[in-house]
Design a protein around this motif. Structure first.
Motif, PDB file in Angstrom:
ATOM      1  N   SER A 105       7.847 -15.951  -2.731  1.00  0.00           N
ATOM      2  CA  SER A 105       7.318 -14.764  -3.404  1.00  0.00           C
ATOM      3  C   SER A 105       5.828 -14.930  -3.691  1.00  0.00           C
ATOM      4  O   SER A 105       5.073 -13.958  -3.690  1.00  0.00           O
TER       5      SER A 105
ATOM      6  N   ILE B  22       3.746 -16.183  -1.721  1.00  0.00           N
ATOM      7  CA  ILE B  22       3.052 -15.777  -0.501  1.00  0.00           C
ATOM      8  C   ILE B  22       2.867 -14.260  -0.465  1.00  0.00           C
ATOM      9  O   ILE B  22       1.836 -13.757  -0.034  1.00  0.00           O
ATOM     10  N   ALA B  23       3.872 -13.545  -0.981  1.00  0.00           N
ATOM     11  CA  ALA B  23       3.735 -12.087  -1.057  1.00  0.00           C
ATOM     12  C   ALA B  23       2.558 -11.714  -1.958  1.00  0.00           C
ATOM     13  O   ALA B  23       1.783 -10.814  -1.650  1.00  0.00           O
TER      14      ALA B  23
ATOM     15  N   TRP C 145      -0.038 -13.607  -2.524  1.00  0.00           N
ATOM     16  CA  TRP C 145      -1.233 -14.018  -1.793  1.00  0.00           C
ATOM     17  C   TRP C 145      -1.705 -12.872  -0.899  1.00  0.00           C
ATOM     18  O   TRP C 145      -2.890 -12.536  -0.827  1.00  0.00           O
ATOM     19  N   TRP C 146      -0.763 -12.265  -0.231  1.00  0.00           N
ATOM     20  CA  TRP C 146      -1.059 -11.151   0.678  1.00  0.00           C
ATOM     21  C   TRP C 146      -1.497  -9.921  -0.112  1.00  0.00           C
ATOM     22  O   TRP C 146      -2.435  -9.223   0.271  1.00  0.00           O
ATOM     23  N   MET C 147      -0.845  -9.683  -1.263  1.00  0.00           N
ATOM     24  CA  MET C 147      -1.243  -8.514  -2.055  1.00  0.00           C
ATOM     25  C   MET C 147      -2.618  -8.707  -2.694  1.00  0.00           C
ATOM     26  O   MET C 147      -3.285  -7.739  -3.053  1.00  0.00           O
TER      27      MET C 147
ATOM     28  N   ASP D  80      -5.069 -10.167  -1.087  1.00  0.00           N
ATOM     29  CA  ASP D  80      -6.027 -10.382  -0.002  1.00  0.00           C
ATOM     30  C   ASP D  80      -7.344  -9.643  -0.294  1.00  0.00           C
ATOM     31  O   ASP D  80      -7.326  -8.504  -0.745  1.00  0.00           O
TER      32      ASP D  80
ATOM     33  N   PHE E  88      -7.466  -6.583   2.537  1.00  0.00           N
ATOM     34  CA  PHE E  88      -6.349  -5.682   2.804  1.00  0.00           C
ATOM     35  C   PHE E  88      -5.381  -5.591   1.634  1.00  0.00           C
ATOM     36  O   PHE E  88      -4.194  -5.376   1.816  1.00  0.00           O
TER      37      PHE E  88
ATOM     38  N   ILE F 125      -3.212  -4.220  -1.146  1.00  0.00           N
ATOM     39  CA  ILE F 125      -2.626  -2.915  -1.434  1.00  0.00           C
ATOM     40  C   ILE F 125      -3.032  -2.468  -2.840  1.00  0.00           C
ATOM     41  O   ILE F 125      -3.167  -1.273  -3.113  1.00  0.00           O
TER      42      ILE F 125
ATOM     43  N   TRP G  48      -6.485  -1.032  -2.573  1.00  0.00           N
ATOM     44  CA  TRP G  48      -6.401   0.248  -1.848  1.00  0.00           C
ATOM     45  C   TRP G  48      -5.902   1.358  -2.771  1.00  0.00           C
ATOM     46  O   TRP G  48      -6.491   2.443  -2.838  1.00  0.00           O
ATOM     47  N   THR G  49      -4.850   1.050  -3.529  1.00  0.00           N
ATOM     48  CA  THR G  49      -4.277   2.060  -4.417  1.00  0.00           C
ATOM     49  C   THR G  49      -5.285   2.478  -5.488  1.00  0.00           C
ATOM     50  O   THR G  49      -5.466   3.667  -5.747  1.00  0.00           O
TER      51      THR G  49
ATOM     52  N   TRP H 170       6.977  -4.869  -0.324  1.00  0.00           N
ATOM     53  CA  TRP H 170       5.727  -5.107   0.391  1.00  0.00           C
ATOM     54  C   TRP H 170       5.902  -6.167   1.482  1.00  0.00           C
ATOM     55  O   TRP H 170       5.364  -6.060   2.572  1.00  0.00           O
ATOM     56  N   MET H 171       6.692  -7.188   1.196  1.00  0.00           N
ATOM     57  CA  MET H 171       7.003  -8.202   2.216  1.00  0.00           C
ATOM     58  C   MET H 171       7.705  -7.539   3.382  1.00  0.00           C
ATOM     59  O   MET H 171       7.384  -7.777   4.543  1.00  0.00           O
TER      60      MET H 171
ATOM     61  N   LEU I 145      -1.820  -3.204   9.820  1.00  0.00           N
ATOM     62  CA  LEU I 145      -2.001  -4.237   8.795  1.00  0.00           C
ATOM     63  C   LEU I 145      -3.467  -4.443   8.472  1.00  0.00           C
ATOM     64  O   LEU I 145      -3.820  -4.724   7.331  1.00  0.00           O
TER      65      LEU I 145
ATOM     66  N   LEU J  74      -6.155  -0.102   6.715  1.00  0.00           N
ATOM     67  CA  LEU J  74      -5.287   0.634   5.805  1.00  0.00           C
ATOM     68  C   LEU J  74      -5.524   2.134   5.865  1.00  0.00           C
ATOM     69  O   LEU J  74      -4.813   2.902   5.232  1.00  0.00           O
TER      70      LEU J  74
ATOM     71  N   TYR K  33       1.651   2.447   2.328  1.00  0.00           N
ATOM     72  CA  TYR K  33       2.966   2.316   1.694  1.00  0.00           C
ATOM     73  C   TYR K  33       4.098   2.658   2.653  1.00  0.00           C
ATOM     74  O   TYR K  33       5.248   2.464   2.357  1.00  0.00           O
TER      75      TYR K  33
ATOM     76  N   TRP L  29      -0.080 -12.443   9.077  1.00  0.00           N
ATOM     77  CA  TRP L  29       0.572 -11.871   7.897  1.00  0.00           C
ATOM     78  C   TRP L  29       1.968 -11.354   8.189  1.00  0.00           C
ATOM     79  O   TRP L  29       2.882 -11.535   7.398  1.00  0.00           O
TER      80      TRP L  29
ATOM     81  N   MET M 159       5.116 -12.888   6.299  1.00  0.00           N
ATOM     82  CA  MET M 159       5.960 -12.106   5.383  1.00  0.00           C
ATOM     83  C   MET M 159       7.410 -12.086   5.870  1.00  0.00           C
ATOM     84  O   MET M 159       8.338 -12.173   5.067  1.00  0.00           O
TER      85      MET M 159
END
Lengths: 316, 286
Positions: free
Chosen positions: A136, A138-139, A141-143, A145, A148, A150, A153-154, B36-37, B48, B51, B57, B251, B255
Motif C-alpha cells: 500500500s 507503493i500506492a 508513492w505513486w499518488m 508522484d 503525475f 492524482i 491533479w484534483t 487507484w492501484m 498514465l 493526465l 479517475y 508504474w 501497481m
C-alpha cells in the motif's frame, strides 16, 4: 497406562523416572515449552543481547569488531543526522498516534451505530491494515508522484492550487506525506479494536444515564471513556510502539529522503549498518531505541494492571 | 447494541449528517488507494503519463499489458511462490509451538508458568527493526544466508508471542472438567491435547493461523536484509527493489504487482474476517 491401572490392585510401586517425566507438571511444562523457548532464545533473546554488544564494537560487514565501549554513542551524540532521525521519529510517532487515536475512536463510534451492511463495512474498513504495508505504501508513492500525482491533479482541477505539490521533494511535505500514509494504515486497527471494546459496554448503563437525563457528551465522558480506558491503553501502546519502530513504510516511500528529512531511527540504522557496512554504528542506533520502547512497555503494563483491577483479580 | 440506546430516536436527516456523511468520507479515503492501484494497473501508458487526455479517475481502452508483463516477463510468479511457501511453513511451525506453549501455561500451570507467560508477552514487544542487524550476523553464522530458511526460522519470533497469547485465551475458555474426566480415565496430557482440546480450539487455531499468515506476508525488514538473490525474494521486497529500470518506474506493472500481492491476504481474510476480529478483541481482552 490405562490397562495397568485397571485389574491390578497391588500397592503402586515407586514411579519410574520415565513415567515421572511424563506426568510431573514441571517436567511436562518444560517439554511443552521447548519449541517456543528454542525459537525465542535463538532468534530473539540471543540477537537482542548480541545487538547491544555490537553497539559497543566497531564491527563492519565481513569483519569482527573489537570492543570500543561507548564510542559509537559519543560519535552519534555529535552526529546531526542521528538527532534529525530522533526528531523525525518522535514527530512521526506523536502526530501519527494522536490522529490514529482520534480518527480511530471516531470511526469506532460511527460504526457502533445501527448501520446497514455492518459486517461488510467492518470488513472493508479493516483492509488498509490487512494489506502488506509495503504494497500500500507503493500506492502512496505513486499518488505522491511529483508529475503525475492524482492529488495535485484534483486540487488543480478544483482551482485550489496552480502548480503540482512537490510531495516527497520538500522536507516538510515529505514528513507530512509519510505521516498521512501511516495514519491511513493505522486507523483501521485502532477503530476495529475500540469498536470491539464499545460493544462490551453494557447498554443498561446508557439506559440508566438516559433516564438520569445525561446528554451524549456526558455519556461518552462518564461511561464510554472510562469503560474503554484499559483497551485504549493497550491499543495505543501497540500503536505507539509499532509507529516508533516503523521501517517499511518509510523505506518504500522515501528511503529517508529528501536529504535525510524522513529518516527514522530504524531506517537510519539500516542505512548505516547494512548499506554502509558499519554494523556497530547501526546497532548503536537500534540500541538507542530501547529506552523509548521500555517506556512504552511500562505504559502498557500499567494499562493491563488497571484493567485487572477494574475487572476483579479473580478473572485472571 | 448501540452507542447510546436512544439511537433510533434520531431523525433521518440528522443521521445522514452525523453518521453517514462522515462515514462515507472516511471509507472513501481508506479505499481510494486500492481503487487507484487497480485503475493504474489497467491503464495504457499514454494515459498514465498524460493526465489531460482523459479524466484520470477513469480509464479508456483498459489494457492487460501491465499485468501480462508482470506475470510473464518478471519472476513475479516465483516471488509469489516464495512468499506463499515461507508464510505457510513459518505459520505452521509457529502454531505448533504456540499450541504447546499456550496449553502448558494455561493448563499444566508448572512452576513459573505465570512468569513465562509474561516473558512471552514482552517478546511480542521487541520489534524486528532492532533485531535485524544482530540477526543478520546470526543468519550468516548458521549458514542460512540467502535461503528461505532464514525467514522461515526468524518469522516465528514475531508470530509465536501473539499466537500463544491468543490461544491461551481460547484454552482458558474450554471447560476444565472435560480434561479432568479424561485424566481420571487415564489419558495422557498429549492425548488430552490432541483429542479434546485441539478440536474444541479450532476457531482459535484458525484466527492464530490467519494472523500469522498475514504477518508473514507483511514482513519486510528481515526479507530485505537476509535475502539477496532477486529470484529468492518475497513479493514486498522484490516489488520495490526489482521494478525500477534506471529512473523509469513501470508504474502500471508496479501497481499490478502491489495489487496482486495483496490478493492472497485479502482472500484469506475475507473468508475469516469474523475470526480475525474476534481474535484481535480476544487478545485485547486478555
Amino acid at each position: 497406562m490405562a490397562d495397568a491401572a485397571i485389574g491390578t490392585r497391588t500397592i503402586p510401586a515407586e514411579p519410574s523416572a520415565w513415567s515421572r517425566l511424563k506426568t510431573n507438571r514441571d517436567w511436562l511444562g518444560a517439554w511443552f515449552m521447548l519449541p517456543t523457548a528454542a525459537f525465542l532464545f535463538l532468534f530473539l533473546a540471543y540477537p537482542l543481547g548480541l545487538g547491544v554488544w555490537l553497539s559497543m564494537t566497531d564491527a563492519r560487514i565481513g569483519r569482527e569488531g573489537i570492543f570500543v565501549g561507548f564510542e559509537n554513542f559519543t560519535w552519534l551524540y555529535d552526529d546531526p543526522v542521528f538527532w534529525l532521525s530522533v526528531f523525525n521519529t518522535l514527530l512521526y510517532t506523536a502526530v501519527a498516534s494522536v490522529f490514529k487515536f482520534a480518527i480511530g475512536l471516531y470511526l469506532a463510534i460511527l460504526l457502533n451505530h445501527h448501520l446497514p451492511f455492518k459486517a461488510f463495512l467492518r470488513a472493508i474498513v479493516l483492509l488498509p491494515f490487512i494489506v502488506p504495508t509495503v504494497l500500500s505504501a507503493i500506492a502512496f508513492w505513486w499518488m505522491y508522484d511529483p508529475q503525475f500525482s492524482i492529488i495535485s491533479w484534483t486540487l488543480k482541477e478544483l482551482g485550489l492550487i496552480t502548480t503540482n505539490i512537490n510531495f516527497l521533494g520538500d522536507p516538510w511535505n515529505a514528513r507530512w506525506s509519510v505521516i498521512f500514509a501511516n495514519i491511513w494504515r493505522g486507523v483501521p486497527f485502532v477503530a476495529i479494536t475500540l469498536l470491539a471494546g464499545l460493544q462490551t459496554v453494557p447498554p443498561s448503563l446508557y439506559e440508566a444515564a438516559t433516564i438520569d437525563g445525561a446528554n451524549r457528551w456526558q455519556m461518552f465522558r462518564h461511561i464510554t471513556y472510562p469503560m474503554l480506558t484499559p483497551i485504549i491503553a493497550v491499543v495505543m501502546t501497540f500503536s505507539v510502539l509499532f509507529t516508533f519502530t516503523d521501517f517499511q513504510l518509510i523505506w518504500a516511500i522515501t528511503r529517508g529522503g529528501p536529504v535525510n528529512a524522513t529518516h527514522l531511527m530504524a531506517t537510519l540504522s539500516y542505512q548505516r549498518a547494512i548499506l554502509g557496512g558499519y554494523l556497530g554504528e547501526g546497532a548503536a542506533i537500534s540500541t538507542a531505541m530501547i529506552p523509548f520502547l521500555l517506556a512504552a512497555i511500562m505504559l502498557s503494563w500499567f494499562g493491563l494492571q488497571r484493567r485487572k483491577w477494574q475487572q476483579g483479580e479473580a478473572d485472571d | 447494541m448501540s452507542q447510546t440506546g436512544m439511537d433510533y430516536l434520531m431523525s433521518t436527516p440528522r443521521r445522514v449528517v452525523t453518521i453517514y456523511v462522515p462515514l462515507a468520507i472516511i471509507v472513501f479515503v481508506l479505499l481510494f488507494p486500492f481503487y487507484w492501484m487497480f485503475i493504474t494497473s489497467i491503464k495504457p501508458n499514454e494515459q498514465l503519463v498524460n493526465l489531460d487526455v482523459v479524466n484520470p479517475y477513469w480509464v479508456v481502452a483498459p489494457t492487460l499489458e501491465h499485468i501480462w508483463e508482470l506475470l510473464f516477463e518478471t519472476p513475479y510468479l516465483s516471488w509469489m511462490w516464495n512468499t506463499m511457501m515461507i508464510a505457510l511453513v513459518a505459520t505452521f511451525l509457529s502454531i505448533v509451538a504456540s499450541v504447546l506453549a499456550a496449553y502448558a501455561i494455561v493448563r499444566l500451570r508448572y512452576k513459573g508458568a505465570q512468569w513465562i507467560g509474561g516473558a512471552i508477552f514482552l517478546a511480542y514487544l521487541v520489534p524486528p527493526s532492532i533485531l535485524f542487524i544482530p540477526l543478520s550476523l546470526i543468519v550468516v553464522k548458521y549458514g542460512l544466508w540467502d535461503t528461505p530458511w532464514a525467514l522461515i526460522l526468524t518469522y516465528p519470533t514475531i508470530l509465536i508471542p501473539f499466537s500463544t497469547w491468543l490461544l491461551m485465551g481460547y484454552f482458558k475458555s474450554i471447560p476444565f472438567e472435560l480434561e479432568e474426566c479424561a485424566l481420571i480415565d487415564g489419558a495422557s496430557r498429549w492425548q488430552i491435547l490432541t483429542k479434546i482440546v485441539l478440536p474444541l480450539a479450532v476457531p482459535g487455531l484458525i484466527s492464530a493461523g490467519i494472523f500469522a499468515f498475514t504477518l508473514c506476508w507483511n514482513e519486510f525488514i528481515y526479507a530485505l536484509t537476509f535475502i539477496s538473490t532477486p529470484e529468492k525474494k518475497t513479493v514486498p521486497v522484490a516489488i520495490i527493489s526489482e521494478f525500477v529500470d534506471g529512473d523509469i518506474y513501470r508504474w502500471g506493472s508496479l501497481m499490478a504487482g502491489a495489487l496482486l500481492g495483496s490478493v492472497p491476504v485479502a482472500i484469506v481474510y475475507m473468508f475469516f474476517v469474523n475470526y480475525y476480529v474476534s481474535a484481535m478483541t480476544g487478545a485485547v481482552k486478555e
